[in-house]
Design an enzyme around this catalytic site. Structure first.
Site, PDB file in Angstrom:
ATOM      1  N   ASP A  30      50.499  29.237  47.530  1.00 49.71           N
ATOM      2  CA  ASP A  30      49.520  28.777  46.543  1.00 49.71           C
ATOM      3  C   ASP A  30      48.892  27.478  47.043  1.00 49.71           C
ATOM      4  OD1 ASP A  30      48.539  27.359  44.042  1.00 49.71           O
ATOM      5  OD2 ASP A  30      49.252  29.223  43.159  1.00 49.71           O
ATOM      6  N   ASN A  85      51.236  36.394  34.706  1.00 51.55           N
ATOM      7  CA  ASN A  85      50.513  36.169  33.462  1.00 51.55           C
ATOM      8  C   ASN A  85      49.527  37.315  33.274  1.00 51.55           C
ATOM      9  OD1 ASN A  85      51.809  33.684  33.044  1.00 51.55           O
ATOM     10  ND2 ASN A  85      50.375  32.681  34.412  1.00 51.55           N
ATOM     11  N   VAL A  94      42.684  33.881  37.150  1.00 55.73           N
ATOM     12  CA  VAL A  94      42.139  34.777  38.174  1.00 55.73           C
ATOM     13  C   VAL A  94      42.507  36.187  37.723  1.00 55.73           C
ATOM     14  CG1 VAL A  94      42.176  35.486  40.593  1.00 55.73           C
ATOM     15  CG2 VAL A  94      42.372  33.053  39.991  1.00 55.73           C
ATOM     16  N   HIS A  98      48.526  39.278  40.102  1.00 52.00           N
ATOM     17  CA  HIS A  98      49.267  38.498  41.078  1.00 52.00           C
ATOM     18  C   HIS A  98      50.562  38.005  40.457  1.00 52.00           C
ATOM     19  CE1 HIS A  98      46.756  35.553  38.952  1.00 52.00           C
ATOM     20  NE2 HIS A  98      47.637  34.617  39.293  1.00 52.00           N
ATOM     21  N   MET A  99      51.524  37.786  41.309  1.00 51.09           N
ATOM     22  CA  MET A  99      52.827  37.278  40.892  1.00 51.09           C
ATOM     23  C   MET A  99      53.084  35.956  41.603  1.00 51.09           C
ATOM     24  SD  MET A  99      56.628  38.909  41.457  1.00 51.09           S
ATOM     25  CE  MET A  99      56.185  40.434  40.681  1.00 51.09           C
TER      26      MET A  99
END
Length: 116
Positions: A30, A85, A94, A98-99
């Site tokens: 990230d 989320n 976004v 994704h995790m």
């Protein structure tokens, strides 16, 4: 999706160092880490979120990526979090599935991410 940043990263349009890659997903650090280990696992195909009809083989690839990332980052035995989320009300900004894999510090000490 042509304007999705995660589509562009996952498909190589935006140069990124991958920590894991298979035919379905990529994993990369990230840009705004919320923990010593903060890696995103992103499908190459666009799915808005986990409730968007994601094929089982993509979910399996995501699970394989978690295992590989946790091992490579040295957090497999000490512990880590996986967070997905779903939707704006849950903090997803976004809108590409994704995790987050977070670790390297005790829970509550840098392991509560801001959504990417």
């Amino acid at each position: 999706m042509s304007d999705c940043i995660f589509c562009k990263i996952a498909n190589g349009e935006v140069p990124t160092d991958f920590l894991f890659e298979d035919g379905n997903v990529v994993a990369f650090r990230d840009l705004n880490p919320q923990a010593p280990t903060h890696v995103l696992i992103v499908p190459k195909a666009h799915y808005a979120n986990i409730a968007d009809g994601v094929p089982a083989e993509v979910l399996k690839s995501m699970a394989d990526a978690v295992e590989a990332v946790a091992e490579a980052e040295g957090v497999r035995d000490s512990g880590f979090r996986c967070i997905m989320n779903t939707g704006a009300a849950a903090g997803q900004t976004v809108m590409h599935l994704h995790m987050h894999v977070l670790g390297g510090a005790p829970l509550g000490e840098g392991l509560l991410p801001k959504e990417a």
